[in-house]
Design a protein around this motif. Structure first.
Motif, PDB file in Angstrom:
ATOM      1  N   LYS A   5      41.636  27.265  48.029  1.00  0.00           N
ATOM      2  CA  LYS A   5      42.118  26.535  49.172  1.00  0.00           C
ATOM      3  C   LYS A   5      42.701  25.091  48.722  1.00  0.00           C
ATOM      4  CE  LYS A   5      38.516  28.320  52.143  1.00  0.00           C
ATOM      5  NZ  LYS A   5      37.220  27.960  53.066  1.00  0.00           N
ATOM      6  N   VAL A   6      43.762  24.904  49.023  1.00  0.00           N
ATOM      7  CA  VAL A   6      44.540  23.736  48.903  1.00  0.00           C
ATOM      8  C   VAL A   6      44.280  22.668  49.896  1.00  0.00           C
ATOM      9  CG1 VAL A   6      46.841  22.728  48.260  1.00  0.00           C
ATOM     10  CG2 VAL A   6      46.422  24.870  47.804  1.00  0.00           C
ATOM     11  N   LYS A   7      43.861  21.658  49.273  1.00  0.00           N
ATOM     12  CA  LYS A   7      43.190  20.453  50.116  1.00  0.00           C
ATOM     13  C   LYS A   7      44.508  19.431  50.183  1.00  0.00           C
ATOM     14  CE  LYS A   7      38.549  20.066  48.596  1.00  0.00           C
ATOM     15  NZ  LYS A   7      37.620  19.114  48.126  1.00  0.00           N
ATOM     16  N   PRO A   8      44.754  19.054  51.432  1.00  0.00           N
ATOM     17  CA  PRO A   8      46.106  17.982  51.835  1.00  0.00           C
ATOM     18  C   PRO A   8      45.733  16.986  50.789  1.00  0.00           C
ATOM     19  CG  PRO A   8      44.746  18.367  53.718  1.00  0.00           C
ATOM     20  CD  PRO A   8      44.043  19.275  52.874  1.00  0.00           C
ATOM     21  N   GLU A   9      46.722  16.058  50.533  1.00  0.00           N
ATOM     22  CA  GLU A   9      46.543  15.084  49.748  1.00  0.00           C
ATOM     23  C   GLU A   9      45.944  13.784  50.696  1.00  0.00           C
ATOM     24  OE1 GLU A   9      49.951  13.350  47.751  1.00  0.00           O
ATOM     25  OE2 GLU A   9      50.878  15.253  47.577  1.00  0.00           O
ATOM     26  N   ALA A  10      44.749  13.280  50.122  1.00  0.00           N
ATOM     27  CA  ALA A  10      44.077  12.436  50.875  1.00  0.00           C
ATOM     28  C   ALA A  10      44.712  11.089  50.572  1.00  0.00           C
ATOM     29  CB  ALA A  10      42.543  12.378  50.149  1.00  0.00           C
ATOM     30  N   GLN A  11      44.104  10.223  51.957  1.00  0.00           N
ATOM     31  CA  GLN A  11      44.673   8.920  51.932  1.00  0.00           C
ATOM     32  C   GLN A  11      43.799   8.148  50.835  1.00  0.00           C
ATOM     33  OE1 GLN A  11      44.302   7.569  55.877  1.00  0.00           O
ATOM     34  NE2 GLN A  11      46.164   8.553  56.496  1.00  0.00           N
ATOM     35  N   PRO A  12      44.338   7.206  50.035  1.00  0.00           N
ATOM     36  CA  PRO A  12      43.104   6.091  49.617  1.00  0.00           C
ATOM     37  C   PRO A  12      42.236   5.630  50.523  1.00  0.00           C
ATOM     38  CG  PRO A  12      45.751   5.635  49.270  1.00  0.00           C
ATOM     39  CD  PRO A  12      45.597   6.454  50.140  1.00  0.00           C
ATOM     40  N   GLN A  13      41.103   5.540  49.709  1.00  0.00           N
ATOM     41  CA  GLN A  13      39.821   4.982  50.690  1.00  0.00           C
ATOM     42  C   GLN A  13      40.046   4.054  51.474  1.00  0.00           C
ATOM     43  OE1 GLN A  13      37.343   7.163  50.679  1.00  0.00           O
ATOM     44  NE2 GLN A  13      36.087   6.108  52.100  1.00  0.00           N
ATOM     45  N   GLU A  15      42.655   2.865  53.057  1.00  0.00           N
ATOM     46  CA  GLU A  15      43.617   3.171  54.060  1.00  0.00           C
ATOM     47  C   GLU A  15      42.666   4.052  55.098  1.00  0.00           C
ATOM     48  OE1 GLU A  15      47.465   4.842  53.190  1.00  0.00           O
ATOM     49  OE2 GLU A  15      47.763   3.478  51.553  1.00  0.00           O
ATOM     50  N   GLN A  16      42.178   4.908  54.567  1.00  0.00           N
ATOM     51  CA  GLN A  16      41.423   5.791  55.497  1.00  0.00           C
ATOM     52  C   GLN A  16      40.178   5.064  56.369  1.00  0.00           C
ATOM     53  OE1 GLN A  16      39.027   8.770  53.688  1.00  0.00           O
ATOM     54  NE2 GLN A  16      39.245  10.235  55.154  1.00  0.00           N
ATOM     55  N   ASP A  17      39.465   4.006  55.453  1.00  0.00           N
ATOM     56  CA  ASP A  17      38.786   2.973  56.167  1.00  0.00           C
ATOM     57  C   ASP A  17      39.325   2.446  57.056  1.00  0.00           C
ATOM     58  OD1 ASP A  17      36.492   3.968  54.639  1.00  0.00           O
ATOM     59  OD2 ASP A  17      36.632   2.164  53.502  1.00  0.00           O
ATOM     60  N   LYS A  18      40.653   1.895  57.031  1.00  0.00           N
ATOM     61  CA  LYS A  18      41.198   0.954  57.998  1.00  0.00           C
ATOM     62  C   LYS A  18      41.394   1.821  59.314  1.00  0.00           C
ATOM     63  CE  LYS A  18      43.201  -2.299  54.692  1.00  0.00           C
ATOM     64  NZ  LYS A  18      44.487  -2.694  54.368  1.00  0.00           N
TER      65      LYS A  18
END
Length: 64
Positions: A5-13, A15-18
């Protein structure tokens, strides 16, 4: 052969928190609006029932 399973590229933490904090604020604002709206409708029904002396609210309980 197993497929990975290929995970989509995650946002930096940060940016995700914001983004999550922004979403929470938006949802809190929508909730406040909904609560104000419900309170206004309730008050409007109370006034109409008193002024016109008619029951507007649906009676609770079983209908048989």
């Amino acid at each position: 052969m197993r497929k990975r399973k290929v995970k989509p590229e995650a946002q930096p933490q940060s940016e995700q928190d914001k983004a999550l904090k922004k979403r929470v604020k938006e949802l809190e604002a929508r909730l406040l609006q909904a609560e104000i709206k419900a309170e206004a409708y309730d008050e409007m029904i109370k006034i109409a029932e008193a002024r016109y002396r008619i029951p507007i609210r649906k009676k609770t309980g079983a209908n048989q």
